[in-house]
Design a protein around this motif. Structure first.
Motif, PDB file in Angstrom:
ATOM      1  N   THR A 236       0.805  -1.211   0.010  1.00 18.57           N
ATOM      2  CA  THR A 236      -0.281  -0.094  -0.135  1.00 18.57           C
ATOM      3  C   THR A 236       0.838   1.191   0.075  1.00 18.57           C
ATOM      4  N   GLY A 237       2.103   1.086   0.407  1.00 12.12           N
ATOM      5  CA  GLY A 237       2.985   2.299   0.339  1.00 12.12           C
ATOM      6  C   GLY A 237       2.722   3.112   1.862  1.00 12.12           C
ATOM      7  N   ALA A 282      -8.153  -3.864  -3.530  1.00 13.03           N
ATOM      8  CA  ALA A 282      -8.857  -3.269  -2.711  1.00 13.03           C
ATOM      9  C   ALA A 282      -8.183  -2.632  -1.197  1.00 13.03           C
ATOM     10  N   LEU A 283      -7.085  -3.403  -0.742  1.00 13.10           N
ATOM     11  CA  LEU A 283      -6.243  -2.961   0.147  1.00 13.10           C
ATOM     12  C   LEU A 283      -5.472  -1.440  -0.258  1.00 13.10           C
ATOM     13  N   ARG A 284      -5.445  -1.482  -1.582  1.00 17.31           N
ATOM     14  CA  ARG A 284      -4.682  -0.090  -1.975  1.00 17.31           C
ATOM     15  C   ARG A 284      -5.657   0.961  -1.976  1.00 17.31           C
ATOM     16  N   ALA A 285      -7.007   0.548  -2.298  1.00 20.17           N
ATOM     17  CA  ALA A 285      -7.914   1.547  -2.417  1.00 20.17           C
ATOM     18  C   ALA A 285      -8.323   2.020  -0.796  1.00 20.17           C
ATOM     19  N   VAL A 286      -8.229   1.172   0.008  1.00 22.26           N
ATOM     20  CA  VAL A 286      -8.587   1.463   1.420  1.00 22.26           C
ATOM     21  C   VAL A 286      -7.399   2.483   1.726  1.00 22.26           C
ATOM     22  N   ALA A 291      -6.061   8.494   3.561  1.00 28.10           N
ATOM     23  CA  ALA A 291      -5.879   9.762   3.410  1.00 28.10           C
ATOM     24  C   ALA A 291      -4.751  10.499   4.247  1.00 28.10           C
ATOM     25  N   PRO A 292      -3.907   9.768   4.594  1.00 24.90           N
ATOM     26  CA  PRO A 292      -2.785  10.542   5.575  1.00 24.90           C
ATOM     27  C   PRO A 292      -2.258  11.805   5.118  1.00 24.90           C
ATOM     28  N   ASP A 293      -2.135  12.437   6.283  1.00 26.29           N
ATOM     29  CA  ASP A 293      -1.587  13.994   5.962  1.00 26.29           C
ATOM     30  C   ASP A 293      -0.646  14.552   7.154  1.00 26.29           C
ATOM     31  N   CYS A 296      -2.338  13.219  10.305  1.00 22.22           N
ATOM     32  CA  CYS A 296      -2.848  12.064  10.193  1.00 22.22           C
ATOM     33  C   CYS A 296      -1.833  11.087   9.650  1.00 22.22           C
ATOM     34  N   LEU A 297      -1.245  10.182  10.516  1.00 24.51           N
ATOM     35  CA  LEU A 297      -0.403   9.304  10.229  1.00 24.51           C
ATOM     36  C   LEU A 297      -1.315   7.755   9.893  1.00 24.51           C
ATOM     37  N   ALA A 298      -0.891   7.454   8.580  1.00 21.92           N
ATOM     38  CA  ALA A 298      -1.680   5.939   8.435  1.00 21.92           C
ATOM     39  C   ALA A 298      -0.617   4.822   8.363  1.00 21.92           C
ATOM     40  N   ALA A 299      -0.832   3.796   8.832  1.00 20.78           N
ATOM     41  CA  ALA A 299       0.061   2.483   8.860  1.00 20.78           C
ATOM     42  C   ALA A 299      -0.734   1.184   8.574  1.00 20.78           C
TER      43      ALA A 299
END
Length: 402
Positions: A236-237, A282-286, A291-293, A296-299
């Protein structure tokens, strides 16, 4: 000091410098060192032949003069190899052939003419090397300017010899006049051989140091890149747990005080029914929906589980907006996927002051318990809790998607 001693001194310096070049070549096998070593050996042999050849056989002087032309040709080649410039063998052999031609026609060329022509050829070679080092000089390098000066002075000395040959055109009866400007020319040659060798070694070591620094910097950049890759989820990056947990105290210090655990509902059915390739899409779409910024960090924690780490106001509203965006983004990015991909979320908000020593694992465990409650309560919902400094926990709130 007689001329034969000066010839010998020059030969010794050339041999010593050749050993220095050989040592440098043994350390780092750059392709210019063999040419420089060969040039010094050929030049040293030429000077020794000037000493040892019998004077009564003056035509034999063609041999060391030809070797001088070959030696300077090899230095020209070494200079071009050193600067990664176009090179070839013609500049090595053509001057030597010209010297041989001058000696091969004694009736056409007298001793004075041959003497002048040979020095014109050698002076032109030294000038070409000086010009090349001037064009390729490093502005901040003392050694590169030193090489220019060493070859320029040698070229001027050959020019002085040309003038001598022209001035005494008819008076020269030998190709090897021991008087005149020869002693001064050999003193200049001593300076040239010493300086050119020393500057060649110096500039090579400067270049080696620069290359080693570049290699070190490149290795550091690669290590940093690998480190960044190790902190990213390959699919997902997004960041992974390794990027968050060790820095949790730092993140808390800059205001990240809310943690949400996001888990997709019944996602195994997507993989089972449509395959893992569609599941990966689907996981990449999730990941895009989260929307990390900068606030807001996403992992991705693994599988279909993600976390959000937030700072600022209304963490609950921002997490809920992202949760609801998941179904819309998956449907938009993967048309034809039947059903709706929903998510359940457990969110824990910390007080702005206090609980500074709370570890990531403890906060994650608290959010995971809320996620379990959201799953048990029917899924497709968010359950949030604000931790308190007091023993009694703050009330939970639950939001279910419309």
């Amino acid at each position: 000091m007689d001329v034969f001693t000066l010839f010998g001194a020059n030969a010794i310096i050339l041999l010593v410098m050749a050993l220095g070049f050989l040592a440098a070549y043994a350390r780092r096998r750059e392709n210019w060192w063999p040419a420089w070593i060969a040039a010094n050996l050929v030049l040293a042999l030429a000077l020794l032949l000037f000493i040892t050849l019998p004077g009564e056989r003056s035509w034999l002087i063609a041999i060391p003069n030809t070797l001088l032309a070959i030696g300077f040709g090899l230095r020209w080649r070494a200079a071009h190899l050193f600067t990664a410039s176009p090179t070839g063998w013609m500049p090595v052999w053509l001057p030597a052939c010209a010297v041989i031609g001058a000696f091969a026609l004694p009736q056409a060329f007298g001793a004075g003419t041959v003497f002048a022509l040979v020095n014109v050829i050698l002076g032109a070679q030294a000038s070409a090397i000086a010009w090349h080092f001037w064009r390729e000089r490093a502005p901040a390098s003392f050694s590169s300017h030193g090489l220019v000066a060493a070859y320029a002075v040698m070229a001027l000395s050959f020019g002085m010899r040309v003038i001598e040959g022209i001035a005494f055109f008819d008076g020269l009866t030998t190709y090897f006049p021991l008087g005149g400007t020869l002693p001064f020319h050999l003193v200049i040659a001593v300076v040239h051989t010493s300086a050119s060798g020393a500057f060649a070694l110096s500039i090579a070591y400067e270049r080696t140091a620069l290359q080693m620094r570049d290699e070190r910097d490149s290795a550091q950049r690669q290590a940093q890149d690998l480190g960044r890759l190790a902190e990213r989820d390959a699919l997902t990056g997004l960041l992974n747990r390794r990027a968050i947990e060790p820095r949790f105290a730092e993140l808390r210090a800059v205001g990240f005080s809310a943690l949400a655990v996001v888990d997709l509902d019944h996602f195994k059915r997507v993989n089972d029914a449509f395959g893992h390739l569609r599941g990966d899409e689907a996981l990449r779409a999730v990941a895009a929906a989260l929307a990390p910024d900068e606030d807001c960090l996403a992992a991705r924690m693994g599988g279909e589980e993600f976390i959000l780490l937030l700072r600022g106001d209304d963490a609950r509203g921002r997490v809920e907006a992202r949760r609801q965006a998941i179904a819309r983004r998956v449907a938009a990015d993967i048309p034809g996927l039947p059903g709706v991909v929903t998510a359940s979320v457990g969110l824990v908000e910390l007080p702005r002051e206090g609980l500074a020593n709370l570890a990531f694992a403890e906060l994650y465990a608290a959010a995971d318990r809320l996620l379990y409650d959201a799953k048990s309560g029917g899924r497709n919902r968010l359950i949030a809790e604000r931790l308190s400094l007091f023993a009694a926990p703050a009330p939970r709130t639950s939001t279910e998607a419309a």
